[in-house]
Design a protein around this motif. Sequence first.
Motif, short mmCIF file in Angstrom:
data_model
loop_
_atom_site.label_atom_id
_atom_site.label_comp_id
_atom_site.label_asym_id
_atom_site.label_seq_id
_atom_site.Cartn_x
_atom_site.Cartn_y
_atom_site.Cartn_z
N GLY A 8 0.80 -1.22 0.00
CA GLY A 8 0.00 0.00 0.00
C GLY A 8 0.83 1.27 0.00
N SER A 9 2.14 1.14 -0.21
CA SER A 9 2.97 2.34 -0.16
C SER A 9 3.01 3.07 -1.50
CB SER A 9 4.39 1.97 0.27
OG SER A 9 4.92 1.02 -0.61
N GLY A 10 2.47 2.49 -2.54
CA GLY A 10 2.39 3.20 -3.81
C GLY A 10 3.30 2.66 -4.90
N LYS A 11 3.80 1.45 -4.72
CA LYS A 11 4.72 0.90 -5.71
C LYS A 11 4.01 0.67 -7.05
CE LYS A 11 5.46 -2.69 -3.06
NZ LYS A 11 4.51 -2.33 -2.00
N LEU B 97 4.54 2.52 -10.77
CA LEU B 97 4.77 1.84 -12.05
C LEU B 97 3.71 2.22 -13.07
CD1 LEU B 97 6.01 -1.82 -11.62
CD2 LEU B 97 7.25 0.32 -11.56
N ARG B 98 2.49 2.38 -12.61
CA ARG B 98 1.42 2.75 -13.55
C ARG B 98 1.68 4.14 -14.13
NH1 ARG B 98 -3.33 -0.23 -13.83
NH2 ARG B 98 -4.40 1.61 -14.58
N CYS B 99 2.19 5.03 -13.30
CA CYS B 99 2.51 6.37 -13.79
C CYS B 99 3.70 6.32 -14.75
CB CYS B 99 2.84 7.32 -12.63
SG CYS B 99 1.39 7.76 -11.66
N GLY C 179 8.24 -2.78 -21.32
CA GLY C 179 7.72 -4.09 -20.99
C GLY C 179 7.16 -3.98 -19.59
N LEU C 180 5.96 -4.51 -19.40
CA LEU C 180 5.30 -4.33 -18.11
C LEU C 180 4.85 -5.69 -17.60
CD1 LEU C 180 4.21 -2.44 -15.99
CD2 LEU C 180 2.40 -1.78 -17.54
N VAL C 181 5.34 -6.05 -16.44
CA VAL C 181 4.85 -7.28 -15.80
C VAL C 181 3.96 -6.84 -14.65
CG1 VAL C 181 5.46 -9.43 -14.65
CG2 VAL C 181 6.95 -8.49 -16.42
N PHE C 182 2.68 -7.15 -14.77
CA PHE C 182 1.74 -6.72 -13.75
C PHE C 182 1.83 -7.61 -12.52
CE2 PHE C 182 -0.04 -5.31 -17.76
CZ PHE C 182 -0.49 -4.03 -17.49
N GLN C 183 1.27 -7.09 -11.44
CA GLN C 183 1.28 -7.86 -10.20
C GLN C 183 0.45 -9.14 -10.35
OE1 GLN C 183 0.43 -5.21 -6.98
NE2 GLN C 183 1.19 -6.58 -5.41
N LYS D 80 21.33 -3.83 -22.20
CA LYS D 80 21.34 -2.52 -21.55
C LYS D 80 19.92 -2.01 -21.26
CE LYS D 80 25.82 -2.47 -22.10
NZ LYS D 80 26.26 -3.53 -21.19
N THR D 81 19.03 -2.93 -20.97
CA THR D 81 17.65 -2.53 -20.67
C THR D 81 17.55 -2.10 -19.21
OG1 THR D 81 16.98 -4.32 -22.12
CG2 THR D 81 15.24 -3.25 -20.83
N PRO D 82 17.18 -0.86 -18.93
CA PRO D 82 16.97 -0.49 -17.53
C PRO D 82 15.70 -1.15 -17.00
CG PRO D 82 16.58 1.40 -18.96
CD PRO D 82 16.94 0.26 -19.85
N ILE D 83 15.74 -1.52 -15.74
CA ILE D 83 14.58 -2.20 -15.15
C ILE D 83 14.16 -1.48 -13.87
CG2 ILE D 83 13.75 -4.36 -14.11
CD1 ILE D 83 15.58 -5.91 -15.84
N VAL D 84 12.87 -1.26 -13.74
CA VAL D 84 12.34 -0.80 -12.45
C VAL D 84 11.58 -1.99 -11.88
CG1 VAL D 84 10.88 0.83 -11.25
CG2 VAL D 84 12.16 1.57 -13.26
N TYR D 85 12.01 -2.42 -10.72
CA TYR D 85 11.64 -3.74 -10.22
C TYR D 85 11.03 -3.61 -8.82
CZ TYR D 85 12.47 -8.78 -9.44
OH TYR D 85 12.35 -10.13 -9.21
N VAL D 86 9.77 -3.98 -8.69
CA VAL D 86 9.12 -3.91 -7.38
C VAL D 86 9.22 -5.27 -6.71
CG1 VAL D 86 6.92 -3.70 -6.19
CG2 VAL D 86 7.49 -2.12 -8.05
#
Lengths: 229, 365, 365, 227, 227
Positions: free
Chosen positions: C36-39, C43-45, C79-83, C183-189
């Motif tokens: 619930g902290s907004g992760k 990602l959606r934004c 590329g988006l991997v949903f929860q 060299k793909t940057p990843i944002v990873y929750v």
Amino acid sequence: EVYVAVASNFLNPLKEIATGYKQDTGNRLILISGSTGKLYAQARHGAPFDVLLAADSKRPALLEQEGVGVVGTRFTYAVGALILWSLDPGRVKGGDSLAQMNKEKLAIANPKTAPYGRAAQQTLEGLSLWKKMQPFVVRGENIAQTLQFVATGNATLGFIAKSQLKDPRFKLKGSSWEVPIDQHDPIFQQAILLKPGFSNDSAKQFLQYLQGPVAKKIIQNYGYRFLED
Amino acid sequence: MDLLEAKFKMDYPGFTLDMELNLPAKGVTVVFGPSGSGKTTLLRCLSGLDKAPSGYMKIADQVWQDEEIFIPIQERKIGLVFQESRLFPHLNIQENLLYGYQRTLPAERNLHLDEVAQVLNLEALLKRRPEKLSGGERQRVAIGRALLTSPKLLLMDEPLASLDMQLKAEIIPFIKRIVNEFKTPIVYVTHSMNEVLQLVDTMVVLNSGKVENIGSVEEVFSDVRLREVIGDEQLGAVLETSVLEHDEEFGLTRLDFMGQVLNVPRQNIPVGQSLRVHIHSKDVSLSTAPLAGATSVLNILKAKVEKVGVLDPKGYSVDIELDAGRPILATITRKSLANLNLQPGQPIYAHIKAIKMIHEGEGMQ
Amino acid sequence: MDLLEAKFKMDYPGFTLDMELNLPAKGVTVVFGPSGSGKTTLLRCLSGLDKAPSGYMKIADQVWQDEEIFIPIQERKIGLVFQESRLFPHLNIQENLLYGYQRTLPAERNLHLDEVAQVLNLEALLKRRPEKLSGGERQRVAIGRALLTSPKLLLMDEPLASLDMQLKAEIIPFIKRIVNEFKTPIVYVTHSMNEVLQLVDTMVVLNSGKVENIGSVEEVFSDVRLREVIGDEQLGAVLETSVLEHDEEFGLTRLDFMGQVLNVPRQNIPVGQSLRVHIHSKDVSLSTAPLAGATSVLNILKAKVEKVGVLDPKGYSVDIELDAGRPILATITRKSLANLNLQPGQPIYAHIKAIKMIHEGEGMQ
Amino acid sequence: MDFSLMDAEPIWLSLQLAGVTVMILLALGTPVAWWLAQTRSRFRVVVEAMVALPLVLPPTVLGFYLLILLGPHGWVGGPVKALTGSALSFSFTGLVCASTLYSLPFVVQPLHSAFETIGKVPMETAQSLGASRWDAFFSVITPLARRGYLTAMVLGFAHTLGEFGVVLMVGGNIPGKTKVISIEIYDRVEVLEYTQAHILSAGLLIFSFLVLLMVYSINRRLPVQVT
Amino acid sequence: MDFSLMDAEPIWLSLQLAGVTVMILLALGTPVAWWLAQTRSRFRVVVEAMVALPLVLPPTVLGFYLLILLGPHGWVGGPVKALTGSALSFSFTGLVCASTLYSLPFVVQPLHSAFETIGKVPMETAQSLGASRWDAFFSVITPLARRGYLTAMVLGFAHTLGEFGVVLMVGGNIPGKTKVISIEIYDRVEVLEYTQAHILSAGLLIFSFLVLLMVYSINRRLPVQVT
Ligand SMILES: Nc1ncnc2c1ncn2[C@@H]1O[C@H](COP(=O)(O)OP(=O)(O)OP(=O)(O)O)[C@@H](O)[C@H]1O
Ligand SMILES: Nc1ncnc2c1ncn2[C@@H]1O[C@H](COP(=O)(O)OP(=O)(O)OP(=O)(O)O)[C@@H](O)[C@H]1O
Ligand SMILES: [Mg+2]
Ligand SMILES: [Mg+2]
């Protein structure tokens, strides 16, 4: 080719006439049947009908006034007769057969929309039965539906057209009583040449043929009378 | 003792579940196994959602399935937490939570909305709809909804998978309380070793639709053959100790383990109560003499060498089974082994480099 | 260096996301924070699924969102991997995997079906429909589907949450390979500290919709103030070392850390290559003299006491910051502290009781 | 004015007919649609196909067959007459039967479609929480199928309101008993009373529009997403 | 036999009409339904309500108004006549227009309902994989809305096949041009040619039944679950 719009109750006689007409002249009639009200509305809104054979005199007259029908071409091609009819061979003996209704239904055509219906109402009024009959009356959309009410046994009695009773294809049995002609306003069935038929010689020719002896014979066989009668 | 007996065979194209279980119908039975090994399928059979043909299931003298009987799920009085949260989208959170509660006889209700909402940290969300919740929030509602049916058997499919460690640390004690206070048996599917260690009484290890091992946590965790499934790091001894005393000055708690003492950071547990600890085989080092010099390595157990494991020619470490009253496992390097020259029966000092206390809030990842 | 700059403010009833990020647009940025902290909202934004009003986002000189510009998601090449796995129910697994692939220019495709299916262990499932998959299988398909779009930026929301450790151990190296090779940057929750440690280059810690800390893994993990969020057990030093040599006889690998040597079990890494290790503060004990007697505790680092932490009157342990070229953290008990009588600047021996190698397959739970 | 009195009755009758029919249709259509959505029987497709058949026949023709069926010698009307003394034709009950049959597809199809889309998960979930199948159906499936019910009700109601072919045939246009508003308007057009036909049509349209507006607004205010 | 020749034409005409109408309806109904399912506009309920209105009027009366509208002096027919030389009434095109309007609710409603149930998740997911909105619509939304399309097509087709009130009025029952099978059967009943009416009705029913059976069987063989 002539496009003839014809009230449903005259479709069968007209088919016979059309056969003869084709043999005699080689011209083909294309028959469009429907209720007079519908045919009228369609004629007014551009239907490609050359000729209209209505089940009444009111709507041909209106068409003439409104300039859709050709002035002076209107004439009565048949006068209808009303019959009280029942499937039950012993049920109808005369006008007084109506008096003994018991949980039965009397079918009439809708007096508002169908000439035979109005005639039926006038007949009943003449017999002072109109009010009394109300609980028993069911109304068909047109005279064909009225017949179906009786023919399927849903109504015991019904005021139908004599032409229906006489129609050889219907092969109707049962008992019937022909309502005397003076019991209701006459049912004039009028024909009129419509604007699209004005330039169609065959159309005019057909209207002539309709008043000719061959056609008249057929019409008479169906139990119609004529203005002259 | 009450038992849960089950025998299921389910055939899917490419997968067959074929297992026979004989479990105590009390405490937490953890079902553990790789993805696709049949954990969810097993829970579906146990719950009665799926009917394994000619399956059999009996719990505490009640037959739920055999050739003739098949008690439908809604009459089994189970609580089921699905792997996906499966909330009802047309109900708000409170209504979701109360759905099963309202269908439970008032006399049988042993938990109530307020308490559950508070433990699961859902109080602020009660009026919201499921689609406006975060993944972890939804999962918590699903847990709460199942708990509020006050079930006689609780089946949970990775219930804490998407929760952070603080929440886990709050929820796990609650689950334990349900086991202890209401005597509700739980069948609990998880991939997380920490959850296993904190909850487990009986462990079922599945693989490809078959039961690979089944037993108490001590047995399973010191089974060297399960290294693959359990994970290298987790192998070791799980020991039951009891709290001896608290040393307030240095903030220590002393534990009694079969007459020897283990020092651990101050634990907030009354003296005399039991505490389960986990000693990873990798955290045990061996020495032939006690250590000289001041050190913060405070835990040294006297033990005997029981068995020196086979040294895999390609491996770089070896498992030593020790006997300190209970079996303890030490995994040491080749080099250490050479230095130590171990013989079975030889007395040895086991230096416990790290002790994992398995209780509320500790050791969560 | 390429940057990812973003500034979002989203208002939900009862929750506000308000953050400004300035991240290197390379490597793995782990987003960490309680449920619930907004992760997910973040990602959606970032993906453009949600449009934060008057938000701003720029990646490597491309503005994706500002007052005028808003690049729609399908043009962002992410590329988006949903929860939740969100597979297409009307397509089989292969069709699901190829959905994005087919919508990628052939020249831009850097991964192909065979390889992805093999790494994710999906080969046997290609012709099946999503509803016939287990939870973990579905999740893997979702990962594969996103990877096969050969994205320029990969956003992953707890992608490995429902997978067992063996699978994780196979998939994580694959993800790293994508970072390194393409060299793909990843944002990873993630909630899992092990995933963090293995993947992280930059760490973003969220709490209640705000950024709590942001920085390199070394900074974040030795930040004593983050003990709550990161978890007691995980606090410590994350050190970069390089492989010095392999000792085949004893199955050891020697690592060079700023001129000192660390011995770890034989690692399958070429000499000279770097290896990240994690030394938990709880696994460091201190002694004033070197140890006598044979021991399997092989790693002793010489260091200096830098700072003795404040002893919380209610606490039972204290953090000692050491300097061994890089900061090292030791958490010792009150009693040890009393024995050792530490002074800042004093030379000290740090016994490293356990070293966690952070690379393929190691340290997974 | 006499005019308004004269017109009120058919309107009232139409509303009654449509109301009763829709209620019967929902009660009848729900189990049929549910069965269709659940069963794996080979007959499913047969029933599915049969449900749509009443639509294929022209209303008057369907009415004609119903007239026979419901009449005093019909398979249905005969026994009914033997029991109650009168057949079903030319009665309000007969109209309801006819309308029900004719509008059946408009109710069954959307419900079937809704039930099928919902799938088995919500039912499973509700049962796992101790709900019986009935309970689960009304507490979970019905609300989730709300859009389907809305579609079913709107189509069923509107179609019953507008239909007159079947109704005319089976009902016999008896004022106060079977003369519904659609027949009334039809008659006006037939006899060229266009002004009154316009007024009635406009009234019917406006009334229906307002009803629909209300229904949809309520629906809109209820939570939307049912994924 | 002359009999069979005579009857083939109306059947063929009906199938053509129903086929063309359904195709137009799907092309027209899809964007309308999609808009309805997506928009948050206040007009949504208004459009929703309006879509159902053609049902409320008796077919003949609706036909009457359409006759005026499509006729040579009508708002639509007038301009068309000016352009093409003939108005829309009494032509096949006119029939198609009329049927389309009348059957619109049967297509829009199920599609709307299907689209709404699908929700926004599949579209989001497809877009996140690089699909444009159009692409996503056809590759994801349409297949997921399959049941909705099936319902729409079946109801639209069957209703167009059976309808005759509107068609009779607008088309004028012209053999070979606007005389469809429903009117043909109606005429037979009118003139008490019951046997032929029975034959035609039975034929129409059996044919429709077989078509529907085929459609549903294909549908059944396709994978079912769309949750
Ligand atoms: N549509 C919405 N309406 C109202 N509140 C929302 C909505 N979506 C999310 N929220 C709230 O915003 C907060 C952040 O949600 P978010 O999904 O980003 O959390 P998260 O960090 O991903 O959590 P988790 O780890 O549980 O997935 C939550 O408290 C959630 O309840
Ligand atoms: N309806 C089905 N048809 C075919 N195969 C199925 C079906 N349901 C499950 N399976 C297969 O059965 C196996 C076991 O599935 P199950 O869901 O029990 O796995 P699991 O142990 O719960 O895995 P996970 O940890 O990934 O959730 C999987 O390989 C799955 O693909
Ligand atoms: Mg599972
Ligand atoms: Mg989330």
